[in-house]
Design a protein around this motif. Structure first.
Motif, PDB file in Angstrom:
ATOM      1  N   PRO A   1      -6.719  -7.494  13.988  1.00 52.27           N
ATOM      2  CA  PRO A   1      -6.222  -6.584  15.043  1.00 52.27           C
ATOM      3  C   PRO A   1      -6.979  -6.750  16.358  1.00 52.27           C
ATOM      4  O   PRO A   1      -6.369  -6.701  17.438  1.00 52.27           O
ATOM      5  CB  PRO A   1      -6.433  -5.197  14.435  1.00 52.27           C
ATOM      6  CG  PRO A   1      -6.383  -5.423  12.967  1.00 52.27           C
ATOM      7  CD  PRO A   1      -7.023  -6.757  12.754  1.00 52.27           C
TER       8      PRO A   1
ATOM      9  N   ASP B   1      -5.891  -5.270  19.945  1.00 53.33           N
ATOM     10  CA  ASP B   1      -5.778  -3.847  19.587  1.00 53.33           C
ATOM     11  C   ASP B   1      -7.149  -3.292  19.207  1.00 53.33           C
ATOM     12  O   ASP B   1      -7.974  -3.985  18.592  1.00 53.33           O
ATOM     13  CB  ASP B   1      -4.817  -3.661  18.414  1.00 53.33           C
ATOM     14  CG  ASP B   1      -3.389  -4.024  18.772  1.00 53.33           C
ATOM     15  OD1 ASP B   1      -2.943  -3.606  19.863  1.00 53.33           O
ATOM     16  OD2 ASP B   1      -2.728  -4.728  17.974  1.00 53.33           O
TER      17      ASP B   1
ATOM     18  N   HIS C   1      -7.600  -0.862  17.062  1.00 52.98           N
ATOM     19  CA  HIS C   1      -7.503  -0.807  15.604  1.00 52.98           C
ATOM     20  C   HIS C   1      -6.115  -1.294  15.204  1.00 52.98           C
ATOM     21  O   HIS C   1      -5.260  -1.548  16.060  1.00 52.98           O
ATOM     22  CB  HIS C   1      -7.768   0.604  15.062  1.00 52.98           C
ATOM     23  CG  HIS C   1      -6.865   1.667  15.650  1.00 52.98           C
ATOM     24  ND1 HIS C   1      -5.505   1.741  15.384  1.00 52.98           N
ATOM     25  CD2 HIS C   1      -7.115   2.684  16.499  1.00 52.98           C
ATOM     26  CE1 HIS C   1      -4.976   2.767  16.019  1.00 52.98           C
ATOM     27  NE2 HIS C   1      -5.931   3.357  16.718  1.00 52.98           N
TER      28      HIS C   1
ATOM     29  N   PRO D   1      -2.353  -1.638  14.364  1.00 58.10           N
ATOM     30  CA  PRO D   1      -1.212  -0.825  14.796  1.00 58.10           C
ATOM     31  C   PRO D   1      -0.549  -0.129  13.610  1.00 58.10           C
ATOM     32  O   PRO D   1      -0.842  -0.429  12.446  1.00 58.10           O
ATOM     33  CB  PRO D   1      -0.273  -1.846  15.444  1.00 58.10           C
ATOM     34  CG  PRO D   1      -0.656  -3.158  14.855  1.00 58.10           C
ATOM     35  CD  PRO D   1      -2.122  -3.083  14.557  1.00 58.10           C
ATOM     36  N   TRP D   2       0.377   0.773  13.919  1.00 55.78           N
ATOM     37  CA  TRP D   2       0.972   1.612  12.870  1.00 55.78           C
ATOM     38  C   TRP D   2       1.709   0.797  11.816  1.00 55.78           C
ATOM     39  O   TRP D   2       1.742   1.166  10.636  1.00 55.78           O
ATOM     40  CB  TRP D   2       1.924   2.636  13.496  1.00 55.78           C
ATOM     41  CG  TRP D   2       3.183   2.016  14.060  1.00 55.78           C
ATOM     42  CD1 TRP D   2       3.390   1.590  15.323  1.00 55.78           C
ATOM     43  CD2 TRP D   2       4.394   1.747  13.335  1.00 55.78           C
ATOM     44  NE1 TRP D   2       4.645   1.063  15.467  1.00 55.78           N
ATOM     45  CE2 TRP D   2       5.297   1.154  14.257  1.00 55.78           C
ATOM     46  CE3 TRP D   2       4.809   1.954  12.022  1.00 55.78           C
ATOM     47  CZ2 TRP D   2       6.577   0.759  13.897  1.00 55.78           C
ATOM     48  CZ3 TRP D   2       6.082   1.554  11.657  1.00 55.78           C
ATOM     49  CH2 TRP D   2       6.965   0.976  12.584  1.00 55.78           C
ATOM     50  N   TRP D   3       2.325  -0.340  12.196  1.00 54.79           N
ATOM     51  CA  TRP D   3       3.127  -1.124  11.262  1.00 54.79           C
ATOM     52  C   TRP D   3       2.284  -2.056  10.398  1.00 54.79           C
ATOM     53  O   TRP D   3       2.794  -2.672   9.450  1.00 54.79           O
ATOM     54  CB  TRP D   3       4.162  -1.969  12.030  1.00 54.79           C
ATOM     55  CG  TRP D   3       3.573  -2.815  13.127  1.00 54.79           C
ATOM     56  CD1 TRP D   3       3.444  -2.498  14.448  1.00 54.79           C
ATOM     57  CD2 TRP D   3       2.998  -4.116  12.978  1.00 54.79           C
ATOM     58  NE1 TRP D   3       2.834  -3.517  15.141  1.00 54.79           N
ATOM     59  CE2 TRP D   3       2.554  -4.525  14.269  1.00 54.79           C
ATOM     60  CE3 TRP D   3       2.818  -4.991  11.897  1.00 54.79           C
ATOM     61  CZ2 TRP D   3       1.936  -5.762  14.479  1.00 54.79           C
ATOM     62  CZ3 TRP D   3       2.207  -6.218  12.118  1.00 54.79           C
ATOM     63  CH2 TRP D   3       1.781  -6.595  13.398  1.00 54.79           C
ATOM     64  N   TRP D   4       1.016  -2.195  10.702  1.00 49.64           N
ATOM     65  CA  TRP D   4       0.150  -3.159  10.028  1.00 49.64           C
ATOM     66  C   TRP D   4       0.105  -2.994   8.506  1.00 49.64           C
ATOM     67  O   TRP D   4       0.090  -3.994   7.767  1.00 49.64           O
ATOM     68  CB  TRP D   4      -1.255  -3.058  10.623  1.00 49.64           C
ATOM     69  CG  TRP D   4      -2.153  -4.220  10.327  1.00 49.64           C
ATOM     70  CD1 TRP D   4      -3.053  -4.336   9.303  1.00 49.64           C
ATOM     71  CD2 TRP D   4      -2.248  -5.443  11.072  1.00 49.64           C
ATOM     72  NE1 TRP D   4      -3.707  -5.536   9.367  1.00 49.64           N
ATOM     73  CE2 TRP D   4      -3.234  -6.238  10.451  1.00 49.64           C
ATOM     74  CE3 TRP D   4      -1.605  -5.936  12.207  1.00 49.64           C
ATOM     75  CZ2 TRP D   4      -3.590  -7.496  10.907  1.00 49.64           C
ATOM     76  CZ3 TRP D   4      -1.960  -7.189  12.671  1.00 49.64           C
ATOM     77  CH2 TRP D   4      -2.927  -7.957  12.028  1.00 49.64           C
TER      78      TRP D   4
ATOM     79  N   THR E   1      -0.844   6.874  11.073  1.00 44.28           N
ATOM     80  CA  THR E   1      -1.193   6.299  12.374  1.00 44.28           C
ATOM     81  C   THR E   1      -0.160   6.663  13.430  1.00 44.28           C
ATOM     82  O   THR E   1      -0.509   6.967  14.580  1.00 44.28           O
ATOM     83  CB  THR E   1      -1.317   4.774  12.255  1.00 44.28           C
ATOM     84  OG1 THR E   1      -2.357   4.461  11.320  1.00 44.28           O
ATOM     85  CG2 THR E   1      -1.658   4.136  13.598  1.00 44.28           C
TER      86      THR E   1
ATOM     87  N   GLY F   1      -2.278   8.619  15.829  1.00 39.60           N
ATOM     88  CA  GLY F   1      -2.809   7.588  16.716  1.00 39.60           C
ATOM     89  C   GLY F   1      -4.124   7.008  16.253  1.00 39.60           C
ATOM     90  O   GLY F   1      -4.716   6.169  16.945  1.00 39.60           O
TER      91      GLY F   1
ATOM     92  N   SER G   1      -6.701   5.038  13.275  1.00 39.75           N
ATOM     93  CA  SER G   1      -6.599   3.807  12.501  1.00 39.75           C
ATOM     94  C   SER G   1      -5.937   4.074  11.147  1.00 39.75           C
ATOM     95  O   SER G   1      -6.234   5.078  10.486  1.00 39.75           O
ATOM     96  CB  SER G   1      -7.990   3.206  12.273  1.00 39.75           C
ATOM     97  OG  SER G   1      -7.927   2.127  11.369  1.00 39.75           O
TER      98      SER G   1
END
Length: 452
Positions: A69, A74, A76, A78-81, A304, A308, A310
């Motif tokens: 990331p 980024d 941390h 991202p939300w889709w990770w 996340t 917002g 990690s």
């Protein structure tokens, strides 16, 4: 419970019980002394292999959730990770479960196991753990380590062409498992206590005797620890002069008991949900393991997206996040703590019934987070609240009260909060034992018995 018979009236003073004579006879057996020497020797390679296994897991975690990331710019992940990571975990685990001997280890919701070690299961255990632990599954490495250590001990026994008897299999398997699990806890005492309770040494009678003894010692420790304005009775100690936590007061004790009741019940029903998940997975392993892994990743992604923060707050075992929480508990907003507790509890329940790993570290983290959330209660404090929370959640998840107390004391690094740890652990253990267990974990269906 069968009462222990008193010593005969004509027994000479200071005579030892029959158990001491039996132990002496065992120690005099040459084969047992050889087993002790062999256990000491296998502890070296088992610990080395276990260390590199843990190092590989942590390296992969750091690479997947921190380095990559950051390389993408980024702060941390991202939300889709967590979603593509979940696909890897689900597909990899399902293939190991269906195609490898040993099915990658025990289903975590069935609890820690000290038996069933085989050499043939080692590849599947390692592969399943590497598919699950670094890829966001909410489980810890302790169950794979127990299986790894026990299997390696039997492998080294066969390489040395030592006699393969049922007694040696049990003894060396437990010794190897203890050496492996001591690697992660950094304490041979914790490993020995956990393996002793997991193996059920002494059976139900041991628990029936230990619970009141543990509870009484916890309450009695308040006399020496101090309570409110009472500074405690001073005795000789091994105190090295490290900073001590504040003296306990009425709020710490009362809230710790209530936390043991409430947190113990909540974690118990998380385990029950894990049992229901195991039933669903047994019906169609390939499809349902993948779906469960995606659900775990979805919990981290949703957290996340909402907060917002990690996704590692929800994903992974919580071992590293626990130290961050303990170092700065006030950096977590209340809303983030509530969201994390909700999503991680759901992900924990799903992981317990479908994937591979151990139950300890997620339970520790959930209990610590609950303690931080409840610390502002009147008369409570952050240190005793986190201590009670960890004891309650771990006691309800493991059903090993003595191991829970020793483990939480090790995590805390001091004994000042030990009374509330004991009170919370025993209360949570009794609460969980008295509540309905939920469905039994179904046995694995051999290949061809069900479509997969």
């Amino acid at each position: 419970m069968t009462e222990q018979q008193p010593a005969p009236a004509d027994a000479p003073p200071g005579s030892q019980p029959k158990e001491a004579d039996a132990l002496r006879d065992i120690l005099r057996r040459p084969q047992y002394r050889r087993a002790l020497v062999f256990s000491a020797l296998i502890g070296i390679p088992v610990s080395v292999v276990s260390f590199w296994f843990l190092a590989a897991v942590h390296k992969l975690e750091n690479l997947l959730w921190t380095d990559w990331p950051h390389d993408l710019g980024d702060q941390h992940a991202p939300w889709w990770w967590p979603l593509p990571a979940a696909v890897v975990a689900g597909l990899g685990t399902s293939l190991v479960v269906l195609r490898f001997p040993g099915r990658g280890g025990h289903v975590p919701v069935a609890g820690l196991h000290s038996g069933g070690f085989t050499k043939g299961a080692l590849p599947g255990v390692v592969l399943a753990a590497l598919c699950c632990l670094p890829f966001g599954v909410v489980l810890g490495p302790e169950a794979p380590l127990i299986a790894l250590g026990g299997g390696l001990a039997l492998l080294f026994r066969d390489l040395a062409r030592a006699p393969a008897t049922q007694a040696s299999t049990t003894l060396l398997g437990a010794a190897g498992a203890a050496a492996a699990i001591a690697t992660i806890f950094g304490s041979p005492v914790v490993a020995a206590v956990i393996l002793m309770e997991v193996a059920g040494v002494g059976g139900p009678q041991l628990f029936a005797v230990m619970l009141p003894a543990l509870l009484s010692s916890g309450v009695g420790a308040i006399v020496f620890t101090g309570f409110g304005h009472w500074t405690g009775l001073k005795t000789g100690s091994l105190d090295a002069g490290l900073p001590a936590p504040p003296l306990l007061d009425t709020g710490d004790v009362v809230w710790s008991l209530l936390m043991g009741l409430v947190v113990g019940a909540v974690i118990h029903y998380v385990m029950v949900a894990g049992r229901h998940t195991a039933v669903l997975v047994a019906a169609h392993p390939l499809r349902n393991i993948v779906l469960c892994a995606l659900a775990v990743g979805g919990c981290a992604a949703a957290y996340t997206g909402i907060t917002g923060r990690s996704p590692t707050d929800v994903a992974l075992s919580g071992q590293l996040t626990l130290s961050q929480l303990a170092a700065d508990p006030h950096s977590w907003p209340v809303s983030a703590l509530i969201a994390m507790l909700a999503f991680k509890s759901v992900a924990y329940a799903i992981s317990l019934g479908s994937l591979r790993g151990g139950p300890i570290f997620p339970a520790l983290f959930l209990g610590a987070a609950a303690g931080v959330l409840l610390a502002p209660l009147p008369g409570f404090g952050v240190v005793p609240a986190m201590a009670a929370g960890m004891a309650a959640s771990t006691g309800a998840a493991l059903r090993l009260p003595v191991s829970t107390v020793v483990l939480v004391a090790l995590v805390l690094g001091h004994t000042g909060s030990l009374p509330v740890v004991i009170l919370a652990a025993v209360t949570a253990f009794v609460t969980a034992e008295l509540l309905p267990e939920g469905p039994a974990v179904p046995p694995f269906r051999p290949r061809g018995a069900a479509r997969s």
